[in-house]
Scaffold this motif. Structure first.
Motif, PDB file in Angstrom:
ATOM      1  N   ASN A 172       6.693   2.079   0.815  1.00  0.00           N
ATOM      2  CA  ASN A 172       5.283   2.187   1.181  1.00  0.00           C
ATOM      3  C   ASN A 172       4.502   0.956   0.713  1.00  0.00           C
ATOM      4  OD1 ASN A 172       5.524   4.780   2.323  1.00  0.00           O
ATOM      5  ND2 ASN A 172       5.449   5.715   0.302  1.00  0.00           N
ATOM      6  N   GLY A 196       4.361   8.103  -9.678  1.00  0.00           N
ATOM      7  CA  GLY A 196       5.658   7.418  -9.596  1.00  0.00           C
ATOM      8  C   GLY A 196       5.774   6.399 -10.721  1.00  0.00           C
ATOM      9  N   THR A 197       5.211   5.201 -10.478  1.00  0.00           N
ATOM     10  CA  THR A 197       5.160   4.199 -11.556  1.00  0.00           C
ATOM     11  C   THR A 197       3.973   4.478 -12.485  1.00  0.00           C
ATOM     12  OG1 THR A 197       3.720   2.671 -10.361  1.00  0.00           O
ATOM     13  CG2 THR A 197       6.092   2.426 -10.005  1.00  0.00           C
ATOM     14  N   ALA A 198       3.123   5.414 -12.096  1.00  0.00           N
ATOM     15  CA  ALA A 198       1.958   5.875 -12.876  1.00  0.00           C
ATOM     16  C   ALA A 198       0.739   4.964 -12.761  1.00  0.00           C
ATOM     17  CB  ALA A 198       2.305   6.101 -14.351  1.00  0.00           C
ATOM     18  N   GLY A 199       0.831   3.918 -11.938  1.00  0.00           N
ATOM     19  CA  GLY A 199      -0.316   3.020 -11.761  1.00  0.00           C
ATOM     20  C   GLY A 199      -1.520   3.753 -11.180  1.00  0.00           C
ATOM     21  N   THR A 200      -1.262   4.580 -10.184  1.00  0.00           N
ATOM     22  CA  THR A 200      -2.346   5.328  -9.534  1.00  0.00           C
ATOM     23  C   THR A 200      -3.045   6.208 -10.567  1.00  0.00           C
ATOM     24  OG1 THR A 200      -1.009   5.369  -7.524  1.00  0.00           O
ATOM     25  CG2 THR A 200      -2.850   6.924  -7.632  1.00  0.00           C
ATOM     26  N   TYR A 236       6.449  11.617  -2.084  1.00  0.00           N
ATOM     27  CA  TYR A 236       5.360  11.598  -3.079  1.00  0.00           C
ATOM     28  C   TYR A 236       4.403  12.784  -2.901  1.00  0.00           C
ATOM     29  CZ  TYR A 236       6.927   6.874  -4.076  1.00  0.00           C
ATOM     30  OH  TYR A 236       7.688   5.785  -4.435  1.00  0.00           O
ATOM     31  N   THR A 275      -2.075   9.962  -0.983  1.00  0.00           N
ATOM     32  CA  THR A 275      -1.861   8.519  -1.174  1.00  0.00           C
ATOM     33  C   THR A 275      -1.065   7.885  -0.037  1.00  0.00           C
ATOM     34  OG1 THR A 275      -0.138   9.300  -2.658  1.00  0.00           O
ATOM     35  CG2 THR A 275      -2.112   8.382  -3.680  1.00  0.00           C
TER      36      THR A 275
HETATM   37  C1  LIG Z   1       2.702   7.454  -0.883  1.00  0.00           C
HETATM   38  C2  LIG Z   1       2.730   7.200  -2.345  1.00  0.00           C
HETATM   39  N1  LIG Z   1       2.044   8.026  -3.147  1.00  0.00           N
HETATM   40  C3  LIG Z   1       2.046   7.876  -4.495  1.00  0.00           C
HETATM   41  C4  LIG Z   1       2.761   6.861  -5.095  1.00  0.00           C
HETATM   42  C5  LIG Z   1       2.780   6.793  -6.593  1.00  0.00           C
HETATM   43  O1  LIG Z   1       2.059   5.740  -7.054  1.00  0.00           O
HETATM   44  P1  LIG Z   1       2.328   5.143  -8.501  1.00  0.00           P
HETATM   45  O2  LIG Z   1       3.605   4.363  -8.401  1.00  0.00           O
HETATM   46  O3  LIG Z   1       1.137   4.296  -8.739  1.00  0.00           O
HETATM   47  O4  LIG Z   1       2.468   6.265  -9.459  1.00  0.00           O
HETATM   48  C6  LIG Z   1       3.466   5.946  -4.300  1.00  0.00           C
HETATM   49  C7  LIG Z   1       4.206   4.848  -4.910  1.00  0.00           C
HETATM   50  O5  LIG Z   1       4.949   4.145  -4.283  1.00  0.00           O
HETATM   51  C8  LIG Z   1       3.466   6.128  -2.897  1.00  0.00           C
HETATM   52  O6  LIG Z   1       4.165   5.315  -2.091  1.00  0.00           O
END
Ligand SMILES: Cc1ncc(COP(=O)(O)O)c(C=O)c1O
Length: 274
Positions: A1, A122-126, A219, A247
């Protein structure tokens, strides 16, 4: 994504994108990979997971390959900018803090204010950014709930704390982050990252059939499965306005790995009664 969206943004800025992807090159591109081609990615380089014993080694090798390619481009006189998987924690924190501001503005028009935001983690940035946004724009009064799609809650909480501290210091602020504001649940991952679960399928079908909204299988589908279960367990008691942050990620529904989940036999959520 992230790669697909980066190519799209780079196109708008007139920049070329070189992608380094983990995996094996498939015979027929589907899902995001098909979109990468449509978006006109300049080059795709593959790092094969079979060559590495652990996920950490694979991640390091992918980053090293990106650096090598950047060095090669520099030698040719180009000016590359390397973006790591999931982007730099500081950048995602600041960007997603902005998301909270945007959300508050949009909701104010409706005479609403969020009590809780639920997001995939996922990576927790969000999630890091949403917590920063809650602190900056709502005195930490918005609860941010992260549903892990791969990592252990304990590790993600530690990462979020580190990244928040980095962002707060970058902004030159004096903010303390209460422990209860870093809330992550890891009970909805199932067997692993991107491995479908019956609860994910049910959540994707529920939203599609009740709301006409498509979630993604990796996700937001798992995050919504978490939201539904937590709601059932009373985890949001007292919250008036709960926001689920969609997201994106819908192209994964069309990927070779995920699409069959939705037409295989098994539990499905019934469509609207006719
Ligand atoms: C559709 C979607 N939602 C949420 C996330 C999670 O984001 P984060 O990696 O910032 O936690 C991702 C990460 O690739 C994503 O592609």
């Amino acid at each position: 994504n992230h790669v697909r969206l980066t190519i799209a943004c780079a196109n708008r800025l007139g920049l070329r994108t070189v992608a380094v992807l983990r995996g094996e090159k498939p015979e027929v591109p589907t899902g995001n990979l098909l979109l990468d081609h449509i978006l006109g990615v300049a080059e795709i380089h593959w790092v094969d997971p079979k060559d590495y014993a652990t996920r950490e080694e694979l991640v390091r090798a992918t980053e090293a390959r990106a650096e090598e390619l950047a060095e090669e481009l520099r030698r040719r006189g180009e000016v590359p900018y390397v973006i790591p998987n999931g982007c730099k924690p500081l950048h995602s924190a600041i960007a997603y803090a902005g998301c909270v501001l945007e959300l508050l503005e949009q909701m104010r028009v409706l005479n609403l204010a969020p009590d809780v935001i639920v997001t995939a983690c996922g990576t927790a940035g969000t999630q890091t950014g949403l917590i920063l946004g809650s602190l900056l724009f709502a005195q930490g009064q918005i609860r941010v709930v992260g549903i892990s799609v791969s990592g252990k809650a304990e590790n993600l909480r530690a990462r979020i704390r580190r990244n928040l501290e980095e962002a707060i210091s970058f902004l030159g602020l004096k903010l303390s982050v209460p422990e209860e504001l870093i809330e992550v649940y890891d009970g909805y991952v199932g067997p692993g990252y991107a491995v479908p679960t019956p609860e994910m399928r049910r959540a994707v079908e529920l939203l599609a059939r009740k709301e006409g909204i498509l979630l993604d299988p990796v996700y937001t589908g798992k995050a919504m499965a978490g939201l539904l279960d937590l709601a059932e367990k009373g985890a949001f008691k007292g919250a008036e306005t709960l926001v689920f942050l969609h997201t994106g990620g819908v192209p994964a529904l069309f990927s070779e790995a995920q699409a069959p989940v939705f037409y295989s036999s098994g539990e499905t959520f019934p469509g609207p009664a006719v």
